[in-house]
Design an enzyme around this catalytic site. Sequence first.
Site, PDB file in Angstrom:
ATOM      1  N   LEU A   1     -50.345  20.190   4.424  1.00  0.00           N
ATOM      2  CA  LEU A   1     -51.339  19.637   3.338  1.00  0.00           C
ATOM      3  C   LEU A   1     -50.580  18.581   2.576  1.00  0.00           C
ATOM      4  O   LEU A   1     -49.419  18.181   2.820  1.00  0.00           O
ATOM      5  CB  LEU A   1     -51.112  21.071   2.383  1.00  0.00           C
ATOM      6  CG  LEU A   1     -51.880  22.572   2.866  1.00  0.00           C
ATOM      7  CD1 LEU A   1     -51.750  23.406   1.722  1.00  0.00           C
ATOM      8  CD2 LEU A   1     -53.260  22.138   3.094  1.00  0.00           C
ATOM      9  N   SER A   2     -51.185  18.038   1.672  1.00  0.00           N
ATOM     10  CA  SER A   2     -50.951  16.787   1.037  1.00  0.00           C
ATOM     11  C   SER A   2     -49.488  17.127   0.411  1.00  0.00           C
ATOM     12  O   SER A   2     -48.582  16.243   0.177  1.00  0.00           O
ATOM     13  CB  SER A   2     -51.732  16.034   0.070  1.00  0.00           C
ATOM     14  OG  SER A   2     -52.230  17.126  -0.890  1.00  0.00           O
ATOM     15  N   GLU A   3     -49.440  18.139  -0.266  1.00  0.00           N
ATOM     16  CA  GLU A   3     -48.261  18.700  -0.901  1.00  0.00           C
ATOM     17  C   GLU A   3     -47.941  20.108  -0.781  1.00  0.00           C
ATOM     18  O   GLU A   3     -48.822  20.960  -0.892  1.00  0.00           O
ATOM     19  CB  GLU A   3     -48.235  18.284  -2.587  1.00  0.00           C
ATOM     20  CG  GLU A   3     -47.210  17.114  -2.795  1.00  0.00           C
ATOM     21  CD  GLU A   3     -48.173  15.814  -2.664  1.00  0.00           C
ATOM     22  OE1 GLU A   3     -47.662  14.855  -2.898  1.00  0.00           O
ATOM     23  OE2 GLU A   3     -49.169  15.979  -2.477  1.00  0.00           O
ATOM     24  N   THR A   4     -46.819  20.479  -0.562  1.00  0.00           N
ATOM     25  CA  THR A   4     -46.019  21.895  -0.972  1.00  0.00           C
ATOM     26  C   THR A   4     -45.362  21.878  -2.131  1.00  0.00           C
ATOM     27  O   THR A   4     -44.064  21.379  -2.099  1.00  0.00           O
ATOM     28  CB  THR A   4     -45.459  22.368   0.342  1.00  0.00           C
ATOM     29  OG1 THR A   4     -46.542  22.398   1.477  1.00  0.00           O
ATOM     30  CG2 THR A   4     -44.809  23.525   0.092  1.00  0.00           C
TER      31      THR A   4
END
Length: 276
Positions: A56-59
């Site tokens: 995902l774009s961020e965790t």
Amino acid sequence: RQMRIRDRRNSMNKIKIFQVDAFTNQVFSGNPAAVCPIEEWLPDQVLLSIAAENNLSETAFINIKSSPFLIRWFTPQIEVELCGHATLASARVMFDEFLPNGTNEIIFDSKSGKLKATQIDNLIYLDFPCDTPKHLHPLEEINEALGIAPISLIRGKDDFLCIFDDEKIIKSMSPNFDKLSTIDSRGVIVSSLGTHTDFVSRYFAPQSGINEDPVTGSAHTLLTPYWAEVLNKTLLTAYQCSKRGGFLYCELLKNRVLIGGSSARYMDGELQLLHH
């Protein structure tokens, strides 16, 4: 006894994970973020590997034993110093799962300082440091990468902001991501006045491992002061017109920006880290 030891070892290597769509009130839109509450830090390479595996774009990782709660954000390739949508997602998980009923405020500590999130009705508002727009002369490499020259070029702390005079240009833009990846910044924001909101934007960041981020809360720390000055108002509505799309409610408060949005929980699960 062997079974008890095995169970204990397994539980020590399990981490809860939640996936939340931020800046939307329905799943399959907005910006998805993974949230991992942890009680002690794992090695950075493990955190990065989890983020890469999530893809995902961020965790976001939140140390729930620290006070204030320490939060860190990873893309599949790098750690970043600020991420809006994953902070909103983290606040949603903390309000739902880890804080007493009725709690409507949480403070995170981060590499960008203290960050406050406040829950008001169905929205969560992030209190972030304001970015200062600095006007620049045109840069040919940005014009070439975007395929069209902006009417204004702005530089913030992390990103370039390119202003255009028509929402249709923003929606139809198809940049050269190879060329964009060589730009010396976290990412490039493109923005214009909006038809149904005060302004619209898109966010491209191949240099951070994300060709296009669906909804970028932190970009609005630069977008909000810029459009507040242009429109002579401090309360603004915004739409990030990526394929998934997302709505944001922004307010300029001197050197801070409030960024509000809805959220939709998509998944609760558990990570297995038996080999670490």
